[in-house]
Design an enzyme around this catalytic site. Structure first.
Site, PDB file in Angstrom:
ATOM      1  N   ASP A  60       0.876  -1.168   0.000  1.00 56.17           N
ATOM      2  CA  ASP A  60       0.000   0.000   0.000  1.00 56.17           C
ATOM      3  C   ASP A  60       0.913   1.217   0.000  1.00 56.17           C
ATOM      4  OD1 ASP A  60      -1.692   2.140   0.582  1.00 56.17           O
ATOM      5  OD2 ASP A  60      -3.022   0.919   1.822  1.00 56.17           O
ATOM      6  N   TYR A 158      -6.872  15.359  -8.640  1.00 50.43           N
ATOM      7  CA  TYR A 158      -5.994  14.551  -9.483  1.00 50.43           C
ATOM      8  C   TYR A 158      -4.951  15.427 -10.169  1.00 50.43           C
ATOM      9  CZ  TYR A 158      -4.604  11.193 -13.093  1.00 50.43           C
ATOM     10  OH  TYR A 158      -3.880  10.360 -13.918  1.00 50.43           O
TER      11      TYR A 158
END
Length: 269
Positions: A60, A158
Site C-alpha cells: 500500500d 488529481y
C-alpha cells in the site's frame, strides 16, 4: 540482448492497467520483476503467469511501513534495486462520482487522492534512493499525467497531485546528482490511455463508443493511447540507454500538449 537483462525492478500498481503492462514489458526484456499492489489476487495471478523472474508483494503505497518492509525484502532477496516504477494512482472517482472541482471538493477526498498519487511517490522515491545506494545507480520512473501540466476543473485533486509528481521528479533528480549518485528520476505523463481505470466513466452501454470519441476529440492523433506504448517508454527509461536522461518529463498524449488549439483536419476533409 534483452534491454533490461538481470535488472531488479519494483513496480507499484502492477496488478492491472499501465502497471501490469510495464511489468510484462520489463519481464520480456529480461528484468527480475517484483509486482506490487493492494489488489493481491490480480497481482499474484499476473506474477504466476509471468513465471520465472517474477514475484508479487502486497504494498500500500500510502503506508511508509509497507515501503520499508518491501524494500527490505527486495534487498534481502536480490541485494539491490535497479529500477523503481512509481505507477500506483487513483483518480478519485473509483468509488463514486463525488465532486473534485475547486469549489466543492471535500478535504477528505482531496487528501485521499494525494495520499496515493503524491505521498506514494514521495515514499517510493525516498526508499528507492536508499535502496539504490547499495550500487550507487538506478532509475526511478514516476507516473504523472498530462493533467499535471494543465488545469482540470472537474478533477482538481488529481491534477494537483500529478502536478506535484512532475515537480518532485525534478527535485529527486537534482538531489541524486548532488549526492554523487547515478540514480536518475524521470516522469512519464500520459493522456488518455485505455485502461480499466476508465471503465467507470466509459461504461459498457450503447453510449460507450460516443464517450470514447468525446474524450479524444481534441487529441491531434484522434485516438486513445495503449498500455503497450507507455510500457515501451518505461523500458527505455529503465534501461541503460537513458543513462544521460534525468529530471525530464515525457509526454505521451497524442500531441495534446504540443500547443495546437484544435486537432488537424482529416486528410479527406
Amino acid at each position: 540482448m534483452a534491454r533490461l537483462a538481470d535488472k531488479v525492478a519494483l513496480i507499484t500498481g502492477a496488478a492491472r492497467g499501465i502497471g501490469e503492462g510495464i511489468a510484462r514489458a520489463f519481464h520480456r526484456e529480461g528484468a527480475r520483476v517484483i509486482l506490487s499492489d493492494i489488489k493481491d489476487d490480480l497481482g499474484e495471478e499476473v506474477a504466476r503467469e509471468l513465471g520465472e523472474r517474477a514475484s508479487y508483494v502486497h504494498l500500500d503505497v500510502r503506508i511508509e511501513a509497507d515501503w520499508e518492509r518491501v524494500m527490505g525484502e527486495v534487498l534481502e532477496a536480490h541485494a539491490r534495486l535497479d529500477v523503481l516504477v512509481n505507477n500506483a494512482g487513483v483518480t478519485g472517482f473509483e468509488e463514486a462520482f463525488e465532486p473534485h472541482d475547486p469549489e466543492h471538493v471535500s478535504i477528505e477526498n482531496w487528501r485521499a487522492v494525494h495520499a496515493t498519487n503524491l505521498e506514494g511517490v514521495l515514499f517510493g522515491c525516498k526508499h528507492g534512493i536508499r535502496a539504490m545506494r547499495r550500487t550507487g545507480a538506478g532509475s526511478i520512473v514516476n507516473m504523472g499525467s498530462r493533467s499535471g501540466v494543465v488545469g482540470i476543473p472537474a478533477a482538481s485533486s488529481y491534477a494537483s497531485s500529478k502536478g506535484a509528481v512532475r515537480n518532485h521528479t525534478k527535485s529527486v533528480a537534482l538531489y541524486c546528482a548532488e549526492q554523487g549518485l547515478r540514480v536518475r528520476c524521470n516522469v512519464i505523463q500520459p493522456a488518455a490511455i485505455l485502461t480499466p481505470m476508465w471503465e467507470a466513466i466509459l461504461g459498457q452501454g450503447p453510449e460507450r463508443e460516443a464517450r470514447m470519441k468525446e474524450f479524444t476529440k481534441d487529441t491531434p492523433l484522434r485516438r486513445w493511447g495503449s498500455v503497450e506504448e507507455v510500457a515501451a517508454l518505461a523500458v527505455y527509461l529503465g534501461s541503460d540507454e537513458s543513462a544521460y536522461t534525468t529530471g525530464t518529463e515525457f509526454n505521451i498524449d497524442g500531441g495534446i500538449l504540443a500547443g495546437t488549439a484544435a486537432p488537424p483536419r482529416p486528410a479527406e476533409m
